[in-house]
Write a protein that holds these residues in place. Structure first.
Motif, mmCIF file in Angstrom:
data_model
loop_
_atom_site.group_PDB
_atom_site.id
_atom_site.type_symbol
_atom_site.label_atom_id
_atom_site.label_comp_id
_atom_site.label_asym_id
_atom_site.label_seq_id
_atom_site.Cartn_x
_atom_site.Cartn_y
_atom_site.Cartn_z
ATOM 1 N N PHE A 74 0.829 -1.208 0.000
ATOM 2 C CA PHE A 74 0.000 0.000 0.000
ATOM 3 C C PHE A 74 0.864 1.259 0.000
ATOM 4 C CE2 PHE A 74 0.660 -0.746 4.543
ATOM 5 C CZ PHE A 74 0.887 0.535 5.030
ATOM 6 N N TYR A 75 0.273 2.351 -0.486
ATOM 7 C CA TYR A 75 0.959 3.638 -0.512
ATOM 8 C C TYR A 75 -0.057 4.768 -0.651
ATOM 9 C CZ TYR A 75 0.553 3.265 -5.663
ATOM 10 O OH TYR A 75 0.096 3.134 -6.939
ATOM 11 N N ARG A 76 0.443 5.982 -0.519
ATOM 12 C CA ARG A 76 -0.371 7.178 -0.677
ATOM 13 C C ARG A 76 0.224 8.050 -1.771
ATOM 14 N NH1 ARG A 76 -2.883 4.220 1.926
ATOM 15 N NH2 ARG A 76 -3.871 4.548 3.950
ATOM 16 N N GLU A 77 -0.664 8.726 -2.482
ATOM 17 C CA GLU A 77 -0.276 9.719 -3.489
ATOM 18 C C GLU A 77 -0.882 11.049 -3.057
ATOM 19 O OE1 GLU A 77 -1.333 10.956 -8.093
ATOM 20 O OE2 GLU A 77 -1.667 8.893 -7.469
ATOM 21 N N VAL A 78 -0.042 12.047 -2.876
ATOM 22 C CA VAL A 78 -0.493 13.383 -2.488
ATOM 23 C C VAL A 78 -0.315 14.304 -3.690
ATOM 24 C CG1 VAL A 78 -0.247 15.269 -0.838
ATOM 25 C CG2 VAL A 78 0.322 12.917 -0.130
ATOM 26 N N ASN A 79 -1.406 14.911 -4.154
ATOM 27 C CA ASN A 79 -1.365 15.862 -5.267
ATOM 28 C C ASN A 79 -1.502 17.274 -4.716
ATOM 29 O OD1 ASN A 79 -3.283 13.952 -7.745
ATOM 30 N ND2 ASN A 79 -1.299 13.584 -6.867
ATOM 31 N N LEU A 80 -0.637 18.169 -5.176
ATOM 32 C CA LEU A 80 -0.564 19.527 -4.649
ATOM 33 C C LEU A 80 -0.494 20.508 -5.812
ATOM 34 C CD1 LEU A 80 2.144 18.209 -2.323
ATOM 35 C CD2 LEU A 80 0.006 19.177 -1.423
ATOM 36 N N SER A 81 -1.501 21.331 -5.941
ATOM 37 C CA SER A 81 -1.553 22.266 -7.058
ATOM 38 C C SER A 81 -1.107 23.663 -6.623
ATOM 39 C CB SER A 81 -2.979 22.346 -7.596
ATOM 40 O OG SER A 81 -3.084 23.375 -8.560
ATOM 41 N N PRO A 82 -0.409 24.376 -7.490
ATOM 42 C CA PRO A 82 -0.102 25.780 -7.202
ATOM 43 C C PRO A 82 -1.368 26.623 -7.052
ATOM 44 C CG PRO A 82 1.228 24.984 -9.018
ATOM 45 C CD PRO A 82 0.212 23.917 -8.723
ATOM 46 N N SER A 83 -2.519 26.085 -7.454
ATOM 47 C CA SER A 83 -3.792 26.790 -7.274
ATOM 48 C C SER A 83 -4.210 26.819 -5.810
ATOM 49 C CB SER A 83 -4.893 26.106 -8.091
ATOM 50 O OG SER A 83 -5.253 24.871 -7.475
ATOM 51 N N GLN A 84 -3.550 26.015 -4.962
ATOM 52 C CA GLN A 84 -3.838 25.802 -3.548
ATOM 53 C C GLN A 84 -4.775 24.619 -3.320
ATOM 54 O OE1 GLN A 84 -2.059 27.944 -1.244
ATOM 55 N NE2 GLN A 84 -1.191 28.353 -3.227
ATOM 56 N N ALA A 85 -5.219 23.955 -4.382
ATOM 57 C CA ALA A 85 -6.032 22.740 -4.240
ATOM 58 C C ALA A 85 -5.100 21.561 -3.973
ATOM 59 C CB ALA A 85 -6.853 22.500 -5.497
ATOM 60 N N TRP A 86 -5.645 20.511 -3.366
ATOM 61 C CA TRP A 86 -4.837 19.338 -3.032
ATOM 62 C C TRP A 86 -5.741 18.121 -2.925
ATOM 63 C CZ3 TRP A 86 -4.389 16.753 1.965
ATOM 64 C CH2 TRP A 86 -5.371 17.140 2.872
ATOM 65 N N GLN A 87 -5.116 16.936 -2.852
ATOM 66 C CA GLN A 87 -5.847 15.690 -2.645
ATOM 67 C C GLN A 87 -4.850 14.606 -2.245
ATOM 68 O OE1 GLN A 87 -8.388 14.100 -1.577
ATOM 69 N NE2 GLN A 87 -9.813 14.621 -3.244
ATOM 70 N N VAL A 88 -5.334 13.632 -1.490
ATOM 71 C CA VAL A 88 -4.542 12.456 -1.125
ATOM 72 C C VAL A 88 -5.330 11.236 -1.567
ATOM 73 C CG1 VAL A 88 -3.458 11.130 0.734
ATOM 74 C CG2 VAL A 88 -3.603 13.614 0.917
ATOM 75 N N TYR A 89 -4.636 10.294 -2.207
ATOM 76 C CA TYR A 89 -5.259 9.041 -2.663
ATOM 77 C C TYR A 89 -4.591 7.859 -1.986
ATOM 78 C CZ TYR A 89 -7.069 12.029 -6.382
ATOM 79 O OH TYR A 89 -7.690 13.029 -7.086
ATOM 80 N N GLN A 90 -5.381 6.801 -1.786
ATOM 81 C CA GLN A 90 -4.843 5.570 -1.208
ATOM 82 C C GLN A 90 -4.861 4.462 -2.251
ATOM 83 O OE1 GLN A 90 -7.288 4.530 2.126
ATOM 84 N NE2 GLN A 90 -9.160 4.399 0.933
ATOM 85 N N PHE A 91 -3.786 3.701 -2.261
ATOM 86 C CA PHE A 91 -3.666 2.549 -3.147
ATOM 87 C C PHE A 91 -3.269 1.350 -2.310
ATOM 88 C CE2 PHE A 91 -3.078 6.194 -5.845
ATOM 89 C CZ PHE A 91 -3.787 5.869 -6.990
ATOM 90 N N GLU A 92 -3.886 0.209 -2.601
ATOM 91 C CA GLU A 92 -3.564 -1.034 -1.893
ATOM 92 C C GLU A 92 -2.298 -1.671 -2.444
ATOM 93 O OE1 GLU A 92 -6.980 -3.688 -1.807
ATOM 94 O OE2 GLU A 92 -8.298 -1.945 -1.657
ATOM 95 N N GLU A 93 -2.069 -1.460 -3.717
ATOM 96 C CA GLU A 93 -0.873 -1.936 -4.409
ATOM 97 C C GLU A 93 -0.753 -1.125 -5.682
ATOM 98 O OE1 GLU A 93 -2.547 -5.780 -6.806
ATOM 99 O OE2 GLU A 93 -2.086 -6.075 -4.698
ATOM 100 N N TYR A 94 0.221 -1.447 -6.527
ATOM 101 C CA TYR A 94 0.508 -0.666 -7.729
ATOM 102 C C TYR A 94 -0.770 -0.318 -8.509
ATOM 103 C CZ TYR A 94 2.314 0.554 -12.324
ATOM 104 O OH TYR A 94 2.583 1.208 -13.498
ATOM 105 N N ARG A 95 -1.120 0.973 -8.467
ATOM 106 C CA ARG A 95 -2.263 1.534 -9.191
ATOM 107 C C ARG A 95 -3.588 0.803 -8.927
ATOM 108 N NH1 ARG A 95 -1.163 5.496 -12.969
ATOM 109 N NH2 ARG A 95 1.000 5.700 -13.597
ATOM 110 N N TYR A 96 -3.730 0.162 -7.770
ATOM 111 C CA TYR A 96 -4.964 -0.550 -7.441
ATOM 112 C C TYR A 96 -5.524 -0.029 -6.129
ATOM 113 C CZ TYR A 96 -8.352 -4.137 -6.491
ATOM 114 O OH TYR A 96 -9.531 -4.775 -6.215
ATOM 115 N N PRO A 97 -6.800 0.237 -6.020
ATOM 116 C CA PRO A 97 -7.821 0.000 -7.036
ATOM 117 C C PRO A 97 -7.689 0.979 -8.209
ATOM 118 C CG PRO A 97 -8.819 0.976 -5.071
ATOM 119 C CD PRO A 97 -7.367 0.746 -4.769
ATOM 120 N N GLU A 98 -8.292 0.602 -9.301
ATOM 121 C CA GLU A 98 -8.131 1.339 -10.548
ATOM 122 C C GLU A 98 -9.179 2.431 -10.744
ATOM 123 O OE1 GLU A 98 -8.172 -1.751 -13.480
ATOM 124 O OE2 GLU A 98 -6.276 -2.595 -12.795
ATOM 125 N N ASN A 99 -9.890 2.806 -9.698
ATOM 126 C CA ASN A 99 -10.929 3.837 -9.792
ATOM 127 C C ASN A 99 -10.352 5.134 -10.350
ATOM 128 O OD1 ASN A 99 -11.676 1.839 -7.955
ATOM 129 N ND2 ASN A 99 -12.870 3.218 -6.710
#
Length: 178
Positions: A74-99
């Motif tokens: 498992f891992y986390r992906e944190v997206n950070l925009s210069p617009s000040q918007a952001w999001q964190v995603y969770q993955f159980e394994e490489y690119r899964y789930p594929e939502n």
């Protein structure tokens, strides 16, 4: 503080990007991205109010932090925009789930997200993530990457690129360890 020169996937050398990581005790992570864009090719998204969580930030200029755990899929992906918007995603394994968009995660909190004259300054609180999985800093490794929308097309930057196409989810390319 450790710093890394991020490499452009297609050897686009007109823009340079450096990412830096600093561990703050007990569970805070400071990250900076420094950009050199002498030709002003980068397209900067318009600023939004109050650090909203938004999906699909990678469709324009966006900085990303990947957080992996040694010996785990498992891992986390944190997206950070210069617009000040952001999001964190969770993955159980490489690119899964594929939502699409990926499944949001709520165990990493944004403390600071600001566009500066040099790039971006970010503060993340990993307290819930570390406690939830009973982790130490030495269990964690980090990957830094950037998607830059430019007048020359989309450019992909990462610590290294070991896949035949730009793939920020490839854990071999997450080089920072505590």
């Amino acid at each position: 503080m450790a710093s890394y020169e991020l490499n452009a996937f297609d050897r686009f050398d007109t823009i340079s990007v450096v990412g830096a990581i600093e561990q703050q005790s007990p569970h805070l992570l400071n990250i900076g991205f420094w950009l050199r864009d002498p030709n002003q090719f980068i397209t900067w998204p318009k600023k939004v109010v109050a650090h909203p969580r938004q999906d699909f930030l990678w469709n324009s200029t966006c900085f990303e932090v990947f957080i992996g755990v040694k010996g785990e899929d498992f891992y986390r992906e944190v997206n950070l925009s210069p617009s000040q918007a952001w999001q964190v995603y969770q993955f159980e394994e490489y690119r899964y789930p594929e939502n699409m968009p990926p499944v949001p995660a709520y165990d990493i909190e944004l403390i600071k997200l600001e566009r500066t004259h040099y790039g971006m300054s970010i503060g993340l609180d990993l307290s819930l993530f570390i406690q939830k999985f009973n982790l130490k800093w030495s269990d964690i490794y980090i990957g830094l990457s950037a998607v830059l929308e430019t007048s020359q097309g989309i450019q992909y930057y990462a610590m290294q690129h070991s896949s035949p196409q730009a793939d920020f989810h490839n854990k071999r390319d997450w080089l920072h360890q505590f």
